[in-house]
Scaffold this active site. Structure first.
Site, mmCIF file in Angstrom:
data_model
loop_
_atom_site.group_PDB
_atom_site.id
_atom_site.type_symbol
_atom_site.label_atom_id
_atom_site.label_comp_id
_atom_site.label_asym_id
_atom_site.label_seq_id
_atom_site.Cartn_x
_atom_site.Cartn_y
_atom_site.Cartn_z
ATOM 1 N N GLU A 64 42.546 26.970 62.984
ATOM 2 C CA GLU A 64 41.539 26.522 61.721
ATOM 3 C C GLU A 64 41.247 25.267 61.177
ATOM 4 O O GLU A 64 42.052 25.074 60.261
ATOM 5 C CB GLU A 64 41.383 27.463 60.500
ATOM 6 C CG GLU A 64 40.819 28.818 61.282
ATOM 7 C CD GLU A 64 41.705 29.720 61.652
ATOM 8 O OE1 GLU A 64 40.927 31.126 62.391
ATOM 9 O OE2 GLU A 64 43.054 30.082 61.630
ATOM 10 N N SER A 242 37.889 21.766 68.609
ATOM 11 C CA SER A 242 38.756 20.538 67.397
ATOM 12 C C SER A 242 39.294 19.602 67.582
ATOM 13 O O SER A 242 40.024 19.658 69.301
ATOM 14 C CB SER A 242 39.921 21.488 66.414
ATOM 15 O OG SER A 242 39.743 22.986 65.932
ATOM 16 N N HIS A 255 35.451 19.214 64.902
ATOM 17 C CA HIS A 255 35.120 21.124 64.118
ATOM 18 C C HIS A 255 34.071 21.457 64.925
ATOM 19 O O HIS A 255 33.153 20.682 64.528
ATOM 20 C CB HIS A 255 36.128 21.916 63.243
ATOM 21 C CG HIS A 255 37.485 20.579 62.983
ATOM 22 N ND1 HIS A 255 38.537 20.975 63.419
ATOM 23 C CD2 HIS A 255 37.333 19.302 62.124
ATOM 24 C CE1 HIS A 255 39.604 20.821 63.346
ATOM 25 N NE2 HIS A 255 39.266 19.754 62.178
#
Length: 355
Positions: A64, A242, A255
């Protein structure tokens, strides 16, 4: 993972440290072993998927978002339902106990979540985040300020918290200083659906995340944003992307959450005023790659200068509005010993078919 969809808006944390041992400071935080980094990310609930480094810093693509580690600075940004602020305690611990470094400043920023009700504590509200920061940061960071910078679009309000160990009501600045560093954070929603499809992988493509990421980088033109940058890119399965870029001491990162209904993309970079022409190119290229319906641009500088703030406003508007996005709001705020922030929102891009 949110029930309604994936939360693209990132939380961003920047921590600065200082120390007395010059031999330690040569590499500083870059000397942290990978196990310590993993322990920190485990508290946040994310992992490293790819990494690259140069003589200035190390850049990690996370499950993430991203992590950047300089000798005396760490920047970590995470999306989804990660608990970013829970990285503060382990980072302080590892820096102090393994390297003898002390935290000197903290900056936390984020936009408005698409799915706020899906966020776990302490990210359940900005009030909860500020309370958590106030209780977690060491007392030497005694000069603190929290601010919600508004816009006409509630989906793009900007949340900022800063804390420093020293106060200066008037940060020294020179209106003609071209080496002054800046950080630009761009948040984009309502991406052009045709362009967003380029961030979906073909089922059973047999590619690794790295090779599929490189393909997306070239297909979308992301490699043309800064042709001098070393890129570390990664494509998730079945969709999402990403990228971290390294150009000397400067980083950039992208992202993308491309799903219909909650599409989102972010771009962030650092630079200096001498790169003024470059940032106009960057802003225009980013808009052309994603063609967002709504966008916010936050520019953080290290000085409190009304002249510089107004100049940044003009630079961003001049770069973006010719592409069909209209500036809807502009807010400015100053933070003790932490510089100033200019926050602008844009919307109204007319859709055109992708070539």
């Amino acid at each position: 993972m949110a029930v309604s969809g994936f939360e693209g808006f990132e939380k961003r944390l920047e921590l600065h440290f200082f120390g007395d041992d010059p031999t330690i400071l040569q590499l500083g935080l870059r000397k942290l072993d990978f196990e310590s980094i993993q322990q920190t990310l485990q508290a946040v609930q994310c992992t490293v998927v790819s990494a690259v480094g140069n003589s200035y810093f190390d850049a990690y693509v996370l499950s993430e978002s991203s992590l950047f580690i300089y000798p005396t600075k760490i920047i970590i940004k995470t999306c989804g339902t990660t608990q970013l602020l829970k990285s503060i305690c382990p980072l302080i611990y590892h820096a102090q106990n393994h390297l003898g470094l002390t935290l000197s400043s903290c900056r936390y920023t984020r936009g408005s979540f698409i799915f706020p009700n899906s966020q776990p504590f302490p990210h359940t509200s900005f009030e909860d985040e500020v309370t958590y920061l106030e209780n977690t940061l060491p007392p030497n960071l005694c000069y603190r300020k929290a601010s919600i910078m508004p816009s006409k679009s509630s989906s793009h309000s900007w949340h900022v918290f800063t804390a420093t160990s020293h106060e200066s009501d008037h940060v020294p600045y020179d209106d003609h200083n071209e080496t002054e560093p800046y950080t630009i954070e761009i948040c984009m929603t309502e991406l052009d659906p045709i362009l967003a499809r380029k961030f979906f992988r073909r089922p059973g493509d047999g590619k690794t995340g790295d090779s599929a990421g490189k393909e997306m980088t070239e297909l979308t033109g992301i490699n043309e944003i800064n042709k001098d940058a070393l890129l570390c890119d990664f494509a998730f399965d079945p969709c999402g992307y990403s990228m971290n870029g390294m150009d000397g001491e400067w980083y950039s990162t992208i992202h993308v959450t491309p799903e219909d209904g909650y599409s989102y993309a972010s771009f962030e970079c650092v630079g200096s005023m001498s790169m003024n022409d470059d940032i106009v190119h960057v802003l225009r290229k980013v808009v052309q790659i994603f063609r967002p319906g709504t966008m916010s641009v936050s520019t953080t500088t290290t000085c409190n200068s009304s002249y510089k703030n107004e100049m940044w406003t003009r630079v961003v508007v001049g770069a973006v509005e010719p592409l069909g996005l209209k500036c809807r709001s502009c807010a400015m705020d100053q933070f003790p010993a932490a510089g100033s922030v200019v926050f602008q929102t844009f919307s109204g891009l007319r859709r055109k078919s992708a070539q």
